[in-house]
Structure formats: structure tokens, C-alpha cells
Design an enzyme around this catalytic site. Structure first.
Site, short mmCIF file in Angstrom:
data_model
loop_
_atom_site.label_atom_id
_atom_site.label_comp_id
_atom_site.label_asym_id
_atom_site.label_seq_id
_atom_site.Cartn_x
_atom_site.Cartn_y
_atom_site.Cartn_z
N ASN A 120 0.74 -1.08 -0.01
CA ASN A 120 -0.04 0.02 -0.20
C ASN A 120 0.79 1.40 -0.16
OD1 ASN A 120 -1.78 2.14 0.46
ND2 ASN A 120 -2.35 1.56 2.44
N LYS A 145 0.06 4.32 -0.20
CA LYS A 145 -0.58 5.41 0.37
C LYS A 145 -0.39 6.57 -0.56
CE LYS A 145 -0.10 3.10 4.62
NZ LYS A 145 -0.09 3.22 6.32
N HIS A 183 -9.35 1.22 4.71
CA HIS A 183 -8.20 1.54 5.51
C HIS A 183 -8.32 2.36 6.78
CE1 HIS A 183 -4.00 2.38 6.36
NE2 HIS A 183 -3.71 1.33 5.65
N GLU A 189 -6.58 4.72 7.63
CA GLU A 189 -6.58 6.22 7.42
C GLU A 189 -7.78 6.68 6.93
OE1 GLU A 189 -2.75 5.45 5.48
OE2 GLU A 189 -2.00 4.92 7.47
N GLU A 245 -5.60 -4.92 10.27
CA GLU A 245 -4.77 -3.97 10.44
C GLU A 245 -4.91 -3.32 11.75
OE1 GLU A 245 -2.35 -2.86 6.46
OE2 GLU A 245 -4.12 -1.47 7.09
N GLY A 298 2.49 2.02 10.76
CA GLY A 298 3.69 3.01 10.69
C GLY A 298 4.59 3.24 11.99
N SER A 351 3.32 -2.43 10.24
CA SER A 351 4.62 -2.59 10.58
C SER A 351 5.36 -3.88 10.04
CB SER A 351 5.18 -2.24 11.92
OG SER A 351 4.69 -1.13 12.45
P1 13P Z 1 3.04 0.13 7.58
O1 13P Z 1 3.54 -1.09 6.94
O2 13P Z 1 3.84 1.28 7.10
O3 13P Z 1 2.86 0.07 9.12
O4 13P Z 1 1.67 0.26 7.23
C1 13P Z 1 0.64 -0.68 7.18
C2 13P Z 1 -0.38 -0.11 6.25
O5 13P Z 1 -1.31 0.69 6.64
C3 13P Z 1 -0.83 -0.91 5.24
O6 13P Z 1 -1.97 -0.68 4.55
#
Ligand code: 13P
Length: 234
Positions: A7, A9, A85, A87, A154, A160, A196
């Protein structure tokens, strides 16, 4: 066979996607590799890597300035789309009900929705992790489908953050999701873990029961970080 999804982002340009594709063309893998990229890069897929979007409108078409429909995403050449997601739930106010509508739009247009569920830190600390996961699945996943869907667990507090739940916490969450999907008549649906994931923990995470792959954020942006995750489970 595992599913390794990236992803991106709001990162990257078409040049960085070209560079990633060049790197990925050189690897041998039986895993299914998906890259979910910004809308401007959706036509970049090939035989090795399928392309996905990161969100989709809950509406079919019309006066929704700035939104992108499932039909448009499919038309651009993508095969997958992330819905719900963390976010999008945090910044755009997506609820389980809107996530379900978005997943239905994706399915109606031949896209595979990657439906995300997971608890916030507040929910975890209040002991609500399992309840949030179960209601996330029951309310976000279209139940009246035998179609192709993917779930991603997730834990929102771990995204992150360089933090991951323990192996037994991941196992407990994935077992609950698999059981809930089976109750809904959707047994066998792949369930990914995300948050992560890096080259040094991917293989261990994917050895946990009911973890069918990973959804990777930061470590999917560069081929030097992403390829070791893909090849860790050959
Ligand atoms: P990270 O791997 O940067 O923690 O992000 C995970 C994520 O949100 C994947 O959709």
C-alpha cells in the site's frame, strides 16, 4: 502461496512505479503480488504484479467531485481496491457501513476489495479488540456474496509505528476473523496481516496460523525493502 500486497498510500510517482516494476520483474515467486498505488498510476500492472487502488467511491457516478468510482478504477486497469483502510476511517470518516457499500461497488465492477478491519489503541486498552474485529468483519463485508474478497487485519495503533502485536495476539485475531467469515458463509477467504511488516518479521508473521499474506505500507515503497518480504516465503 501467500498474498503480498503493498500500500503506497500518498507516495511515489510513475517513475518510482516503473523502478519498482523493473525490480519485481527479476524475482521468481509463486506468491500473488499486488501493489495498491495512487489513482494516477493505476495502469501500471503486468504479469508479475497486479495493481490496486487505495479507496473507491461508495457511489456509482454523478455529482461527487473528487471521487473515483469502481467502474473508473476497473477501466484504468486495476484489479484490486483497498476499502476501509485505517487512514480512510480516521481522516474521511469511513464507517463499517460505508466500507461495505464501497466493497459492494468494487465487486459489482469486477474488482477484488481488500477490506481492512482493526482496533485503535483506545479500543485495545479498553479490552475491545476482539469485539471491534468481529463487528468490523460482520458489518464491513458484504455477506450476500460468494465473490472474490480479501480481508486485511490491521491493528490501527501499530500502523507505521514500528510496533506489532505478539504472535499470539495476531493468531487470536486471525482465528476470530476466519471463524467469523466461515459463519458468514465465506470460509476460505484470505486474511492478510498489516502494520509494521518488514523484511525481518514477514516470514515469522506469515507462519502464524490463518495468516494468508501481508499488507505492507512503508516497506513496499522501495524494491530493496519489498522484494525480501515477497521472497521470504517462497
Ligand atoms: P506500515 O507497514 O507502514 O505500518 O503500514 C501498514 C498499512 O497501513 C498498510 O495498509
Amino acid at each position: 502461496m501467500k498474498i503480498i500486497a503493498g500500500n503506497w498510500k500518498m507516495n511515489g510517482t510513475r517513475d518510482s512505479l516503473d523502478a519498482m516494476m523493473c525490480g519485481l520483474e527479476k524475482i521468481e515467486t509463486n506468491n500473488r503480488v499486488i501493489l495498491c498505488v495512487p489513482f494516477t498510476m493505476l495502469n501500471g500492472g503486468n504479469d508479475v504484479v497486479a495493481i490496486g487502488a487505495q479507496d473507491v467511491s461508495a457511489h456509482t457516478h454523478g455529482a461527487f467531485t473528487g471521487e473515483v468510482s469502481a467502474k473508473m478504477i476497473a477501466d484504468a486497469g486495476a484489479k484490486y481496491v483497498i476499502v476501509g483502510h485505517s487512514e480512510c476511517r480516521q481522516y474521511h470518516g469511513d464507517t463499517n457501513a460505508t466500507v461495505r457499500q464501497k466493497a459492494e461497488m468494487a465487486l459489482a465492477n469486477g474488482l477484488v476489495p481488500i477490506i481492512c478491519v482493526g482496533e485503535t489503541m483506545d479500543e485495545k486498552q479498553a479490552g475491545k479488540t476482539m469485539a471491534v474485529i468481529e463487528s468490523g468483519v460482520r458489518e464491513s463485508v458484504p455477506s450476500d456474496t460468494d465473490s472474490n474478497i480479501i480481508i486485511a487485519y490491521e491493528p490501527r495503533w501499530a500502523i507505521g509505528a514500528g510496533l506489532t502485536p505478539t504472535a499470539s495476539e495476531i493468531a487470536e485475531a486471525h482465528t476470530l476473523i476466519a471463524k467469523t467469515l466461515s459463519d458468514m458463509g465465506l470460509g476460505g477467504t484470505p486474511v492478510l496481516y498489516g502494520a509494521s511488516v518488514k523484511g525481518n518479521n514477514a516470514a515469522d508473521i506469515m507462519s502464524i496460523p490463518n495468516v494468508d499474506g501481508v499488507l505492507v505500507g512503508g516497506a513496499s515503497l522501495k524494491s530493496d525493502d519489498f522484494i525480501p518480504i515477497i521472497t521470504s516465503v517462497n
